[in-house]
Write an enzyme that holds these catalytic residues in place. Structure first.
Site, short mmCIF file in Angstrom:
data_model
loop_
_atom_site.label_atom_id
_atom_site.label_comp_id
_atom_site.label_asym_id
_atom_site.label_seq_id
_atom_site.Cartn_x
_atom_site.Cartn_y
_atom_site.Cartn_z
N SER A 131 -20.29 -0.33 1.74
CA SER A 131 -20.05 -1.47 0.85
C SER A 131 -18.65 -2.06 1.02
O SER A 131 -17.98 -2.43 0.05
CB SER A 131 -20.27 -1.07 -0.61
N LYS A 159 -24.40 -8.31 -0.47
CA LYS A 159 -24.21 -7.93 0.93
C LYS A 159 -25.51 -7.84 1.72
O LYS A 159 -25.49 -7.87 2.96
CB LYS A 159 -23.43 -6.62 0.99
N SER A 184 -22.44 -6.08 -5.44
CA SER A 184 -22.53 -5.86 -3.99
C SER A 184 -23.93 -6.01 -3.41
O SER A 184 -24.10 -5.91 -2.19
CB SER A 184 -21.99 -4.47 -3.65
#
Length: 395
Positions: free
Chosen positions: A122, A70, A67
């Protein structure tokens, strides 16, 4: 007598060799603080303002970031979209797996809210919604994002989705992640969202408060922390990006593929402590003049650089007006392009101090050479007195 003199000379040379090595080691230790022992497979610590690398471990190995992807998605969306745009959530976004903010198909939500859900909680569904809004599809978004990142100087990154779910071709490096974070932190909107610890979330099907997943921002607060992002998929291990500032020094720490959360956070704290304990930010004031080869240059901005607390910096000007800052071992700490303002005729403009940088080992060699010559001279004089004294005694 001859044998005794040779023996003494050999002993002297051994002592000098030991002294020289000891001297060099002390100098190296003085400017090279002990580096932390990092367990994560790859890691990097950089200065968030200057970009100087303060620590690295396999910084250019291509790995899956999970993640941490991101961060790139968020800054791309902020710079290429309108934060007030209303985004309609698709079936594709609604059905994505993994961590979510539970968007509903047909729900309308602002782009800024999606970026908040993306970074704070997230949300993979928020990532897909952002991608489809900006580029029509996840595939189109990935193409545009990779082009965007290449333009920013990231050479070892290839993303195939906006959220970081595992794909064998979805890869980046610790260095590239640090660089994109450094770039993103210049943006006020990104900094605000990246540093948000909690946010009231009123979704169509989810009414709650979302909290950052980064423990150093909440559960285990770290002094000076300004933001953070976590990541995990089985193939990536635990991944972290963390930003922190104390005084003038801003740090960005990246750790990839830690075997556990505890190790990831321990590595991160060790990196940040190492940076804050051992480095300072220095500057060269605006408007200083530098001269070389009858050319005069000026810096029109305050020049900021980061150095170890034990480093000594020397300035050197190249023929094309590039100011290089080097330490005693000729490592380039920072470079700045100066502006040429005039050609010098007979003006007495002093050249930059220490423009001819000498390797520290050369200084050590010269020092040892003179020390050796001095001691040899003493031995020869003492030998002469010894011989003449013996002659007088037996005369």
């Amino acid at each position: 007598m001859e044998f005794s003199f040779v023996k003494r000379l050999l002993m002297l040379l051994i002592v000098i060799s030991i002294f020289s090595n000891s001297f060099n080691n002390k100098v190296i230790e003085a400017v090279s603080p002990d580096k932390p022992l990092i367990t994560s497979e790859a890691a990097i610590l950089i200065d968030g303002k200057t970009g100087r690398t303060l620590y690295e471990k396999k910084p250019d190995k291509k790995m899956n970031p999970a993640s941490l992807t991101k961060i790139a998605t968020a800054i791309y969306a902020i710079e290429n979209g309108n934060l007030d745009d209303l985004v309609t959530i698709s079936h594709n976004a609604r059905e994505v797996v993994g961590t979510r903010v539970y968007l509903e198909e047909g729900e309308k939500i602002t782009l800024k809210r999606l970026i908040q859900g993306l970074l704070i909680n997230s949300g993979n569904d928020a990532g897909v919604a952002i991608a489809e809004h900006l580029d029509g599809s996840v595939e189109g978004f990935a193409t545009s994002l990779n082009r965007y990142l290449k333009d920013l100087g990231l050479q070892n990154t290839n993303f195939v989705n906006p959220h970081g779910l595992y794909h064998p071709e979805h890869q980046t490096t610790a260095r590239d992640l640090a660089l994109i974070t450094k770039y993103a932190m210049k943006n006020r909107d990104f900094r605000e969202i990246f540093g948000t610890k909690e946010l009231k979330w009123n979704g169509k099907s989810w009414d709650t408060t979302i909290y950052t997943h980064h423990k150093l921002m909440r559960q285990q607060p770290y002094d000076g922390i300004t933001g953070g992002k976590t990541g995990y998929v089985v193939e990536s291990g635990i991944t972290l990006v963390t930003t922190a500032t104390r005084g003038e020094l801003s740090l960005i720490a990246v750790t990839l593929n830690a075997p556990s959360e505890d190790i990831a956070y321990h590595d991160t704290v060790d990196l940040l402590d190492y940076g804050f304990d051992n480095f300072n930010v220095e500057s060269i004031s605006e408007g200083q003049l530098f001269g070389i080869n009858n050319e005069e240059y000026i810096n029109n901005d305050i020049l900021i650089y980061t150095i170890s607390k034990n480093e000594k910096i020397h300035q050197q000007i190249t023929n094309d007006g590039l100011l290089e800052l080097k330490n005693d071992f000729q490592d380039v700490i920072a470079t700045f392009q100066l502006e040429r303002i005039t050609t010098l005729d007979d003006k007495n403009v002093s050249e930059t101090k220490d423009s001819q940088i000498k390797d520290h080992s050369n200084y050590t060699f010269i020092y040892v050479l003179f020390f050796t010559m001095f001691v040899l001279a003493l031995l020869m004089i003492s030998r002469w007195f010894y011989r003449n004294f013996n002659k007088k005694m037996y005369y």
